[in-house]
Design a protein around this motif. Sequence first.
Motif, PDB file in Angstrom:
ATOM      1  N   TRP A 141       0.671  -1.189   0.095  1.00 27.35           N
ATOM      2  CA  TRP A 141       0.119  -0.262  -0.389  1.00 27.35           C
ATOM      3  C   TRP A 141       0.996   1.422   0.109  1.00 27.35           C
ATOM      4  O   TRP A 141       1.598   1.615   0.686  1.00 27.35           O
ATOM      5  CB  TRP A 141      -0.946   0.014   0.714  1.00 27.35           C
ATOM      6  N   ILE A 142       0.884   1.910  -1.500  1.00 26.75           N
ATOM      7  CA  ILE A 142       1.544   3.413  -1.053  1.00 26.75           C
ATOM      8  C   ILE A 142       0.719   4.177  -0.716  1.00 26.75           C
ATOM      9  O   ILE A 142      -0.618   4.542  -0.939  1.00 26.75           O
ATOM     10  CB  ILE A 142       1.901   3.566  -3.103  1.00 26.75           C
ATOM     11  N   PRO A 143       1.208   5.635  -0.380  1.00 34.80           N
ATOM     12  CA  PRO A 143       0.258   6.403   0.508  1.00 34.80           C
ATOM     13  C   PRO A 143      -0.040   7.586  -0.076  1.00 34.80           C
ATOM     14  O   PRO A 143       1.066   7.503  -1.175  1.00 34.80           O
ATOM     15  CB  PRO A 143       1.413   6.678   1.720  1.00 34.80           C
ATOM     16  N   LYS A 144      -0.987   8.621  -0.500  1.00 35.07           N
ATOM     17  CA  LYS A 144      -1.141   8.930  -1.363  1.00 35.07           C
ATOM     18  C   LYS A 144      -0.863  10.416  -0.671  1.00 35.07           C
ATOM     19  O   LYS A 144      -1.158  10.358   0.871  1.00 35.07           O
ATOM     20  CB  LYS A 144      -2.393   9.150  -2.122  1.00 35.07           C
ATOM     21  N   ALA A 145      -1.309  11.767  -1.316  1.00 35.09           N
ATOM     22  CA  ALA A 145      -1.456  12.861  -1.006  1.00 35.09           C
ATOM     23  C   ALA A 145      -2.144  13.580   0.020  1.00 35.09           C
ATOM     24  O   ALA A 145      -1.702  13.978   1.255  1.00 35.09           O
ATOM     25  CB  ALA A 145      -0.583  14.179  -1.963  1.00 35.09           C
ATOM     26  N   ASP A 146      -3.845  12.962  -0.020  1.00 31.46           N
ATOM     27  CA  ASP A 146      -4.542  13.010   0.365  1.00 31.46           C
ATOM     28  C   ASP A 146      -4.818  12.465   1.902  1.00 31.46           C
ATOM     29  O   ASP A 146      -6.413  12.404   1.838  1.00 31.46           O
ATOM     30  CB  ASP A 146      -5.729  13.382  -0.127  1.00 31.46           C
ATOM     31  N   ARG A 148      -5.030   8.673   1.639  1.00 28.72           N
ATOM     32  CA  ARG A 148      -5.788   7.686   1.730  1.00 28.72           C
ATOM     33  C   ARG A 148      -4.147   6.493   0.919  1.00 28.72           C
ATOM     34  O   ARG A 148      -3.617   7.083   0.623  1.00 28.72           O
ATOM     35  CB  ARG A 148      -6.662   7.538   0.136  1.00 28.72           C
ATOM     36  N   GLN A 149      -4.662   5.911   0.797  1.00 34.06           N
ATOM     37  CA  GLN A 149      -3.604   4.669   0.103  1.00 34.06           C
ATOM     38  C   GLN A 149      -3.931   3.734  -1.427  1.00 34.06           C
ATOM     39  O   GLN A 149      -5.285   3.607  -1.302  1.00 34.06           O
ATOM     40  CB  GLN A 149      -3.007   3.604   1.169  1.00 34.06           C
ATOM     41  N   ARG A 150      -2.408   3.773  -1.851  1.00 29.10           N
ATOM     42  CA  ARG A 150      -2.873   2.760  -3.663  1.00 29.10           C
ATOM     43  C   ARG A 150      -2.148   1.015  -3.473  1.00 29.10           C
ATOM     44  O   ARG A 150      -1.045   1.715  -3.120  1.00 29.10           O
ATOM     45  CB  ARG A 150      -2.220   4.001  -4.117  1.00 29.10           C
ATOM     46  N   LEU A 152      -0.923  -1.813  -4.493  1.00 23.78           N
ATOM     47  CA  LEU A 152       0.568  -2.114  -5.442  1.00 23.78           C
ATOM     48  C   LEU A 152       0.715  -3.607  -5.648  1.00 23.78           C
ATOM     49  O   LEU A 152       0.585  -4.018  -4.410  1.00 23.78           O
ATOM     50  CB  LEU A 152       1.739  -1.199  -5.967  1.00 23.78           C
TER      51      LEU A 152
END
Length: 159
Positions: A141-146, A148-150, A152
């Motif tokens: 799980w890659i953290p996003k700027a807002d 949340r996580q994306r 992969l």
Amino acid sequence: MSGKSFMNDDGESYGGIVPTKQPNKGDRAPAKVVEGRPQTKENTQQPNLGRTPSRESRPNGLERVREAARKDRKLKFTALLHHVSIDLLRDSYFSLKRQAASGVDGMTWEEYGRDLEVRLADLHGQIHRGAYRAQPSRRVWIPKADGRQRPLGNRGIGG
């Protein structure tokens, strides 16, 4: 008319005859091995020719599968494993990016290639026996700027 056969009139024996006497030295290397059946020369590496008099080239098996899938998107394929050959697996291996990250098995392209022919033969056997099971994707799980996580996922080439 004489009783002589004209089948091998030039004095040469038929090349496809397999000698019946085999070496009797068991598991040791024999001193003299009997020759086996010769390789077929006429049909090797011929293009896939049509059955019409023009003999135009036709697509190979996988290309025909692609054509059928393009024509009918609802078509279901149930028996495609016969298209998976060691040559296809080798071509697939060499089409991978050499500098890509390692797969879920932790193996890089270079490491897999060290015993490539042995690995490909093993993979081919597993596929055709129905014993091959792809390793599950490694989920990161890659953290996003807002905040949340994306997700992969990463997949290996098996073996």
